[in-house]
Every structure is written in structure tokens, then in C-alpha cells.
Design a protein around this motif. Structure first.
Motif, short mmCIF file in Angstrom:
data_model
loop_
_atom_site.label_atom_id
_atom_site.label_comp_id
_atom_site.label_asym_id
_atom_site.label_seq_id
_atom_site.Cartn_x
_atom_site.Cartn_y
_atom_site.Cartn_z
N PRO A 228 0.82 -1.22 0.00
CA PRO A 228 0.00 0.00 0.00
C PRO A 228 0.86 1.26 0.00
O PRO A 228 1.75 1.41 0.84
CB PRO A 228 -0.80 -0.12 1.31
N PRO A 229 0.60 2.24 -0.91
CA PRO A 229 1.41 3.45 -0.98
C PRO A 229 1.32 4.33 0.26
O PRO A 229 2.27 5.05 0.58
CB PRO A 229 0.85 4.18 -2.21
N ALA A 230 0.17 4.30 0.94
CA ALA A 230 -0.02 5.19 2.08
C ALA A 230 0.78 4.74 3.30
O ALA A 230 0.93 5.50 4.26
CB ALA A 230 -1.50 5.28 2.43
N VAL A 231 1.27 3.53 3.29
CA VAL A 231 2.01 3.00 4.44
C VAL A 231 3.50 3.21 4.22
O VAL A 231 4.05 2.73 3.23
CB VAL A 231 1.70 1.50 4.64
N PRO A 232 4.19 3.91 5.13
CA PRO A 232 5.64 4.11 4.96
C PRO A 232 6.40 2.83 5.21
O PRO A 232 5.93 1.92 5.90
CB PRO A 232 5.96 5.17 6.00
N VAL A 233 7.60 2.77 4.66
CA VAL A 233 8.46 1.61 4.91
C VAL A 233 8.84 1.58 6.39
O VAL A 233 8.73 0.55 7.06
CB VAL A 233 9.72 1.67 4.03
N PHE A 234 9.28 2.72 6.91
CA PHE A 234 9.65 2.82 8.32
C PHE A 234 8.84 3.94 8.96
O PHE A 234 8.81 5.07 8.46
CB PHE A 234 11.14 3.11 8.48
N SER A 235 8.20 3.63 10.07
CA SER A 235 7.49 4.62 10.86
C SER A 235 8.21 4.74 12.21
O SER A 235 8.26 3.78 12.99
CB SER A 235 6.04 4.20 11.07
N ILE A 236 8.80 5.92 12.46
CA ILE A 236 9.61 6.11 13.66
C ILE A 236 8.75 6.78 14.73
O ILE A 236 8.29 7.91 14.56
CB ILE A 236 10.84 6.97 13.36
N GLU A 237 8.57 6.07 15.82
CA GLU A 237 7.74 6.56 16.92
C GLU A 237 8.52 6.46 18.23
O GLU A 237 8.44 5.48 18.95
CB GLU A 237 6.43 5.77 16.99
N GLY A 238 9.32 7.47 18.48
CA GLY A 238 10.09 7.52 19.72
C GLY A 238 11.43 6.83 19.65
O GLY A 238 12.25 6.96 20.56
N GLY A 239 11.69 6.08 18.60
CA GLY A 239 12.97 5.39 18.47
C GLY A 239 13.93 6.16 17.58
O GLY A 239 13.75 7.35 17.29
N VAL A 257 9.89 6.97 4.73
CA VAL A 257 10.04 7.11 6.18
C VAL A 257 9.06 8.15 6.70
O VAL A 257 8.93 9.24 6.13
CB VAL A 257 11.47 7.52 6.56
N ASP A 258 8.41 7.81 7.81
CA ASP A 258 7.52 8.72 8.51
C ASP A 258 8.07 8.91 9.92
O ASP A 258 8.12 7.96 10.69
CB ASP A 258 6.10 8.15 8.54
N LEU A 259 8.51 10.14 10.22
CA LEU A 259 9.11 10.43 11.52
C LEU A 259 8.11 11.19 12.38
O LEU A 259 7.72 12.32 12.04
CB LEU A 259 10.39 11.25 11.32
N HIS A 260 7.67 10.57 13.48
CA HIS A 260 6.75 11.23 14.41
C HIS A 260 7.53 11.85 15.56
O HIS A 260 7.54 13.07 15.73
CB HIS A 260 5.73 10.21 14.95
N THR A 261 8.15 11.02 16.34
CA THR A 261 9.05 11.46 17.41
C THR A 261 10.27 10.55 17.37
O THR A 261 10.20 9.41 16.94
CB THR A 261 8.39 11.36 18.79
N GLY A 262 11.40 11.07 17.81
CA GLY A 262 12.63 10.29 17.74
C GLY A 262 13.60 10.91 16.76
O GLY A 262 13.64 12.14 16.59
N ILE A 280 9.08 11.68 0.17
CA ILE A 280 9.89 10.50 0.45
C ILE A 280 10.09 10.36 1.96
O ILE A 280 9.95 9.28 2.53
CB ILE A 280 11.25 10.60 -0.27
N VAL A 281 10.41 11.47 2.61
CA VAL A 281 10.54 11.50 4.07
C VAL A 281 9.58 12.55 4.59
O VAL A 281 9.66 13.72 4.20
CB VAL A 281 11.98 11.82 4.51
N GLU A 282 8.68 12.14 5.49
CA GLU A 282 7.78 13.08 6.15
C GLU A 282 8.06 13.07 7.64
O GLU A 282 8.21 12.00 8.24
CB GLU A 282 6.32 12.71 5.87
N ALA A 283 8.14 14.27 8.22
CA ALA A 283 8.44 14.39 9.64
C ALA A 283 7.46 15.36 10.29
O ALA A 283 7.23 16.46 9.79
CB ALA A 283 9.87 14.87 9.84
N ALA A 284 6.90 14.94 11.41
CA ALA A 284 5.99 15.79 12.18
C ALA A 284 6.56 16.07 13.56
O ALA A 284 5.85 16.48 14.47
CB ALA A 284 4.63 15.12 12.29
N GLY A 285 7.84 15.84 13.72
CA GLY A 285 8.52 16.04 14.99
C GLY A 285 9.83 15.29 15.00
O GLY A 285 10.15 14.54 14.07
N GLY A 286 10.62 15.47 16.04
CA GLY A 286 11.89 14.76 16.16
C GLY A 286 13.02 15.45 15.42
O GLY A 286 12.95 16.63 15.07
#
Length: 362
Positions: A228-239, A257-262, A280-286
Motif C-alpha cells: 500500500p502506498p499510504a504506508v511508509p516503509v519505516f514509521s519512527i515513533e520515539g525510536g 520514512v515517517d518520523l513522528h518522534t525520535g 519520500i521522508v515526512e516528519a511531524a517532529g523529532g
């Protein structure tokens, strides 16, 4: 009288001394004969048993030093793991008296041992023996020639990156070494701990082959188009996720890659996708750190999109996007994001306009 034979030689001397009653006397009152040897031949250097030079071990090892004669002196340096230079600690040369154990309780470590021999005459071995050993209990080794039934050691690498990520998560082996080759990922991964993926290793000795500052194109991590295109390969949540010398390509036209926190750190790597609406890389924090990274979003979407309190730094990187019928944005910053970008290249697309950096509220 100074007697000094050449270095590397052994000389035997006989000296006769005599005491006479007066000058011209032919018969000595007393005489002595002294014979001695001056040895300037250096002893051979010591050799080691219990470990092998440049070997990698998954548990503590004990080594012994041996010499045909004389006394052995050694020093032990603890070096920065996985890099060619850098020292964490060192010891002065000390007399070797018993076997030495190193690597106890360490997930990742590199040691260098120096040793020389000193004989009874004070001669030191011309050559100082040197050995380097690695302890990598925290490393998972991956090779296209491996098998997923292996344990992921340097001698028995596993075959797939997916299995390596499972071991990294479940067995606290957070560093993954990828031998040169092609690897496929068929699902996404949630990163809540620290994971490092390092590519372009030679499986013969597990030394990294890519020169610093040059993105690797040897190792390819690919998601199939069916994912699925909407799902990132790596979702970073605090790590934390670190990518080095890896060409990460998404054939779905999705997000990598989706960067939330970390934190996300990428160096000497290539990130490619074919996404129209997603970066390609989306970040909402970190924290997002890019060092000599080559981006290419062939779908015309952004390479990097950062919002919230994300801290972005980029150096020596290339940002590019494919042809599009509308305006394109390579780096999209908003909502309090802070960014520092230096020595980087922005490639224009064939669309109406190309914004290298769009900053709204950043």
C-alpha cells in the motif's frame, strides 16, 4: 674503553689486565683474564592464541601471548566500533603474566592489541605485533548468500533484511550489516528503539567498501508495487533509525520514512520513490539529519516534508523530483520547523515552477 657492537649482532670479548711493579718490567705482579659477551640480537616478537586478527566474535574471548624467550609487554586500546579511526581508551604497555579476557558484556566493541618481547640483555623485538578484534553481539549480518535459518553472525549470516529487522527488535541486536546485493521488504516497520542499517559490506571480511561522501548504489532495499502506498516503509515513533550506504527504493510510489518522534539519520545513501502526493521522508517532529544523501522523487512529490517541531539538518545532499505538470516543491517546511541546509544541490524539474525550499511558518 667503549665496546658497542652493531645492532643485531652478538660479539664475544676477552680482556686481559696486568699489574707491573715498574715501567719496563717484563713480569707482571698480577694479571686477570675476563671473557664476556655483548648480545644486541633482538628477540622475535610474541605471537597470540585464542583469537584471530580481524575476527569478529559474539561473546567474550580470552587470549594468551607467547614468546620463545624473554618477557612480553602488551597494551590494549579500545577503539570506536565500526569506523576506521577513533579511540575510546588505551592502556600503557604492561608486563604480560596471564591470559586476558576482553569483550565481556559488550554489544559492540573493537580492540587493538600491541605486544613486544624484551630479553634479558635489554633487547626489544624489532617488530611490535598487532591484532585487531571485534565484538559484535549487537550486530546482525545479512548476505544474499546467507540463510534465514542462521543466527546472523559474521560466519553464518541470514538472507533477508526482514528477518534481520525481526532479530534487531526481538533480540536487542540493533545494528544490521548488509553485504552488497539486493534486498526486498514486503511490509512496513515501526521503529520504537534504536536500529542502524549499514550497507555495502564485503562478506569475505565484513569491511565496508563505499568511500565516505559517496552515496552507495550497491545495496538496494525495495518494496514491491503491491504494498500500500499510504504506508511508509519505516514509521519512527520515539525510536531512532540510522541508514548508511543504503539505496532505498520504493517501487509503489509511496512514502519511505515517517518520523513522528525520535530521530532519523541518513548518510551516504540514496532515497528514491515515485510518489505524487507524498514526500519520500515526512516528519511531524523529532530530529532529521541528512549527510550526503541523494533524493529522487520521480512522481513529482516533495523529497522532504517537515512540520511541527522537527529539527532538520542537511549537508552535501542532492534534492530532485521528476517531471510534473504543476509546480513542485523539493523541501517543504512548515509549522515551527527549524532547518539548516548547507553544501547541497537542488535540481529543477520540467514542471511549471520548482521551489527548492518552501517555508511557511518555519
Amino acid at each position: 674503553l667503549v665496546l658497542e657492537p652493531a645492532l643485531g649482532g652478538t660479539r664475544h670479548y676477552t680482556i686481559r689486565t696486568a699489574l707491573f711493579s715498574s715501567t719496563g718490567s717484563s713480569a707482571p705482579l698480577k694479571s686477570e683474564l675476563v671473557s664476556f659477551t655483548i648480545d644486541r640480537t633482538p628477540p622475535p616478537p610474541p605471537h597470540i592464541s585464542g583469537i584471530v586478527d580481524n575476527a569478529r566474535y559474539q561473546q567474550a574471548e580470552t587470549f594468551s601471548l607467547h614468546a620463545a624467550s624473554g618477557t612480553i609487554y602488551y597494551s590494549l586500546d579500545k577503539l570506536t566500533p565500526f569506523v576506521s579511526s577513533g579511540s575510546l581508551s588505551s592502556t600503557k604497555s604492561t608486563e604480560y603474566t596471564k591470559p586476558v579476557t576482553i569483550g565481556k558484556g559488550e554489544a559492540s566493541a573493537r580492540y587493538r592489541i600491541h605486544a613486544y618481547t624484551l630479553d634479558a640483555a635489554g633487547n626489544r623485538s624489532l617488530k611490535t605485533s598487532e591484532w585487531t578484534v571485534y565484538f559484535d553481539r549487537g550486530v546482525v549480518y545479512v548476505s544474499p548468500a546467507g540463510s534465514d535459518s542462521n543466527d546472523g553472525t559474521s560466519l553464518e549470516p541470514i538472507k533477508t533484511l526482514g528477518r534481520a529487522l525481526e532479530l534487531a527488535e526481538n533480540r536487542q541486536r540493533g545494528t544490521i550489516f548488509l553485504a552488497a546485493g539486493s534486498y526486498a521488504l514486503n511490509r512496513s516497520y515501526r521503529v520504537t528503539t534504536g536500529i542502524s542499517i549499514l550497507g555495502d559490506f564485503d562478506p569475505k571480511d565484513w569491511h565496508q567498501r563505499t568511500a565516505p561522501g559517496k552515496p552507495s548504489t550497491t545495496v538496494s532495499v525495495t518494496l514491491p508495487p503491491s504494498a500500500p502506498p499510504a504506508v511508509p516503509v519505516f514509521s519512527i515513533e520515539g525510536g531512532g533509525l540510522s541508514l548508511e550506504n543504503v539505496a532505498l527504493r520504493d517501487e509503489r510510489g509511496g512514502q519511505l520514512v515517517d518520523l513522528h518522534t525520535g530521530a532519523l539519520s541518513v548518510s551516504n545513501s540514496t532515497l528514491e520513490s515515485n510518489s505524487v502526493n507524498r514526500a519520500i521522508v515526512e516528519a511531524a517532529g523529532g530530529t532529521l539529519s541528512l549527510d550526503h544523501v541523494s533524493f529522487d522523487n520521480r512522481g513529482g512529490g516533495p523529497d522532504v516534508s517537515a512540520s511541527g517541531s522537527t529539527r532538520v539538518s542537511a549537508n552535501g545532499s542532492t534534492f530532485a523530483a521528476g517531471d510534473t505538470s504543476g509546480d513542485s516543491v523539493l523541501v517543504d517546511l512548515s509549522d515551527g520547523t527549524t532547518a539548516s541546509i548547507s553544501n547541497s544541490l537542488f535540481r529543477a524539474t520540467a514542471g511549471l515552477r520548482t521551489y527548492s525550499i518552501r517555508a511557511v511558518g518555519a
